[in-house]
Design a protein around this motif. Structure first.
Motif, PDB file in Angstrom:
ATOM      1  N   UNK A  81     -10.904   1.295 -49.747  1.00 32.05           N
ATOM      2  CA  UNK A  81     -10.806  -0.057 -49.964  1.00 32.05           C
ATOM      3  C   UNK A  81     -11.158  -0.423 -51.080  1.00 32.05           C
ATOM      4  N   UNK A  82     -12.097   0.319 -51.937  1.00 31.53           N
ATOM      5  CA  UNK A  82     -12.317  -0.307 -53.333  1.00 31.53           C
ATOM      6  C   UNK A  82     -12.113  -0.334 -54.188  1.00 31.53           C
ATOM      7  N   UNK A  83     -11.914   1.520 -53.551  1.00 31.35           N
ATOM      8  CA  UNK A  83     -10.623   1.608 -55.331  1.00 31.35           C
ATOM      9  C   UNK A  83      -9.366   0.835 -55.616  1.00 31.35           C
ATOM     10  N   UNK A  84      -8.739   0.676 -54.368  1.00 32.05           N
ATOM     11  CA  UNK A  84      -7.184  -0.031 -54.382  1.00 32.05           C
ATOM     12  C   UNK A  84      -7.506  -1.578 -55.081  1.00 32.05           C
ATOM     13  N   UNK A  85      -8.781  -2.331 -54.685  1.00 33.16           N
ATOM     14  CA  UNK A  85      -9.574  -3.452 -54.819  1.00 33.16           C
ATOM     15  C   UNK A  85      -9.321  -3.642 -56.888  1.00 33.16           C
ATOM     16  N   UNK A 108      -7.691  -2.567 -41.789  1.00 36.98           N
ATOM     17  CA  UNK A 108      -8.747  -2.454 -41.113  1.00 36.98           C
ATOM     18  C   UNK A 108      -9.925  -2.591 -42.082  1.00 36.98           C
ATOM     19  N   UNK A 109     -10.405  -1.360 -43.355  1.00 43.52           N
ATOM     20  CA  UNK A 109     -10.981  -1.024 -44.276  1.00 43.52           C
ATOM     21  C   UNK A 109     -10.755  -2.793 -45.538  1.00 43.52           C
ATOM     22  N   UNK A 110     -10.047  -3.273 -45.046  1.00 40.09           N
ATOM     23  CA  UNK A 110      -9.758  -3.853 -46.258  1.00 40.09           C
ATOM     24  C   UNK A 110      -9.107  -3.359 -47.407  1.00 40.09           C
ATOM     25  N   UNK A 111      -7.784  -2.586 -46.961  1.00 41.10           N
ATOM     26  CA  UNK A 111      -7.098  -2.462 -47.912  1.00 41.10           C
ATOM     27  C   UNK A 111      -5.547  -3.309 -48.023  1.00 41.10           C
ATOM     28  N   UNK A 112      -5.414  -4.132 -49.040  1.00 36.45           N
ATOM     29  CA  UNK A 112      -4.511  -5.106 -48.754  1.00 36.45           C
ATOM     30  C   UNK A 112      -2.807  -4.865 -48.870  1.00 36.45           C
ATOM     31  N   UNK A 113      -1.983  -5.953 -48.443  1.00 37.12           N
ATOM     32  CA  UNK A 113      -0.540  -5.921 -48.447  1.00 37.12           C
ATOM     33  C   UNK A 113      -0.792  -6.312 -49.648  1.00 37.12           C
ATOM     34  N   UNK A 114      -0.281  -6.706 -50.650  1.00 42.35           N
ATOM     35  CA  UNK A 114      -0.281  -6.997 -52.043  1.00 42.35           C
ATOM     36  C   UNK A 114       0.734  -7.839 -52.047  1.00 42.35           C
ATOM     37  N   UNK A 239     -15.863   8.584 -51.016  1.00 42.87           N
ATOM     38  CA  UNK A 239     -16.825   7.540 -52.138  1.00 42.87           C
ATOM     39  C   UNK A 239     -17.085   9.033 -52.620  1.00 42.87           C
ATOM     40  N   UNK A 240     -17.481  10.029 -53.186  1.00 41.70           N
ATOM     41  CA  UNK A 240     -17.987  11.041 -54.816  1.00 41.70           C
ATOM     42  C   UNK A 240     -17.086  10.562 -55.158  1.00 41.70           C
ATOM     43  N   UNK A 241     -15.348  10.572 -54.827  1.00 38.65           N
ATOM     44  CA  UNK A 241     -14.486  10.989 -55.946  1.00 38.65           C
ATOM     45  C   UNK A 241     -14.219   9.574 -56.229  1.00 38.65           C
ATOM     46  N   UNK A 242     -14.375   8.137 -55.327  1.00 37.45           N
ATOM     47  CA  UNK A 242     -14.003   7.308 -55.537  1.00 37.45           C
ATOM     48  C   UNK A 242     -15.372   6.829 -56.849  1.00 37.45           C
TER      49      UNK A 242
END
Ligand code: BV8
Length: 243
Positions: A81-85, A108-114, A239-242
Motif C-alpha cells: 500500500x505504501x509502494x502504491x502510494x 484493507x491495507x489501503x491500496x486505493x482504487x485509483x 517490506x525489505x524490497x519496497x
C-alpha cells in the motif's frame, strides 16, 4: 531512478497469491498438502463439485469467508500500500497489483482504487460477494451461503460463491496482459506457480523483455523463469524490497 538491468523502472505489475495472506492467518491452497477435509482443493473448487455436492462446496467457502473476516492485513500488504502510494505519485510511473486471492486484505491495507484505473485486479473474484445464478446479480455477502439465502435482487435461492473455479475463466485477463506488455518489472509474491494462467505470467513477461522477480517462502514451480528470486516470509521480504 530505480533501475533493473540498467533499464529505468516505471511500470510494475505485481502478482500476489495465498502466501502473502498466510501470515494473516488465512490458509494457503498448498497447506495440508492441498487438502481440505480430505478433499483435494482442485476437486472442491469446481463447477462440477458444486453441481454434485453444493453443501460441501458451500461449507468450504463459508469456512474461508469466516477466516477472511477474522484476518487483518500484515506487513507485506501494508508495504505494498505504501509502494502504491509513493510510486504512483511519480510522473509516468504505474503500479498494478493483480491478485489471485479472494480476500480483501490489499484494500484493507489501503491500496486505493485509483479514479482512472483499478489498482487491484481480482482475477479470481472476491469472497465478500456472492453471485446469483438466476439473475446474475453480485450482492455483497458476509453470511454463510450454505443457509441458501434468497438473492436480494430476484428472491431466488440461487447464490454461489463469486470466485473463479478451476475450469472457469479468470477475470480481467486482457487488462492483465495489457499491463504486462507495458511493464518494466513483473514481481510475483506468495504464489506456488501451480495454477494457470497466472503461473504463466512470468514466461509472458520474459518473452516481452520484462525483468522478473519472485518473493516467496520457497522456490515456486516457476522459480527458474525469474531473473531473481528471494525466499523467506512475505512480511520480511516485501517490506525489505519496497524500502
Ligand atoms: C482456466 C479461486 C480456461 C477460488 C482458484 C494442465 C496444464 C495447465 C493448465 C491446466 C491444466 N489442467 C487444467 C488447467 C487449467 C487450470 C490449472 O491451472 N490447473 C492446475 C491445477 C494445473 N486453471 C484453471 O482452470 C483456470 N481457468 O484455465 O480457464 C481459460 C484460461 C484462459 C483463457 C481461456 C480459458 C482457473 C484457475 C483458478 C481457480 N481458482 N482460486 C478460491 O479461492 O477458492 S485457484 C487458487 O490456487 C488460487 O486462486 C491460485 O490461483 C492457485 C494457486 O494458489 P496460490 O495462491 O499460489 O497458493 P498456493 O497455496 O498454491 O501457494 C502459496 C505459496 O505461498 C507457496 O509457494 C508457499 O511456499 C508460499 N508461502 C506460504 N506462506 C508464505 C509464503 N510465501 C511468503 N510468505 C509466507 N508467509
Amino acid at each position: 531512478m530505480a533501475t533493473i538491468r540498467n533499464r529505468p523502472i516505471r511500470n510494475i505489475v505485481l502478482l500476489t497469491g495465498a502466501g502473502i495472506s498466510a501470515e494473516s492467518g488465512i490458509g494457503t491452497f498448498r497447506d495440508n498438502n492441498g487438502l481440505w477435509e480430505q478433499h483435494r482443493v482442485e476437486d472442491v473448487a469446481t463447477p462440477e463439485a458444486f453441481a454434485r455436492d453444493p453443501d460441501l462446496v458451500h461449507r468450504f467457502y463459508d469456512m474461508r469467508r469466516a477466516a477472511i473476516q477474522q484476518a487483518l492485513p500484515n506487513a507485506a500488504h501494508d508495504a505494498l500500500a505504501r509502494l502504491e502510494c509513493e510510486w504512483t505519485k511519480r510522473d509516468g510511473h504505474d503500479l498494478l497489483i493483480v491478485t489471485q486471492n479472494v480476500d480483501d486484505l490489499h484494500e484493507r491495507a489501503g491500496v486505493q482504487f485509483g479514479l482512472e484505473k483499478t489498482r487491484v485486479l481480482h482475477m479470481h473474484g472476491q469472497h465478500l460477494t456472492a453471485w446469483c445464478t438466476a439473475c446474475d446479480a453480485r450482492p455483497v455477502w458476509r453470511d454463510p451461503l450454505s443457509d441458501r439465502p434468497p438473492c436480494p435482487e430476484c428472491g431466488v435461492s440461487a447464490l454461489r460463491p463469486d470466485v473463479v473455479w478451476f475450469g472457469e475463466m479468470p477475470y480481467e485477463m486482457e487488462r492483465i496482459y495489457d499491463a504486462l506488455r507495458a511493464a518494466d518489472l513483473f514481481v510475483s509474491i506468495g504464489t506456488s506457480g501451480a495454477v494457470y494462467p497466472a503461473a504463466g505470467f512470468v514466461r509472458d513477461a520474459r518473452a516481452l523483455g520484462v525483468a522478473t522477480l519472485e518473493l516467496n517462502m520457497e522456490p515456486s514451480q516457476g522459480s527458474d523463469w525469474f531473473d531473481e528470486a528471494r525466499h523467506g516470509p512475505a512480511t520480511q521480504l516485501v517490506p525489505q524490497w519496497v524500502e
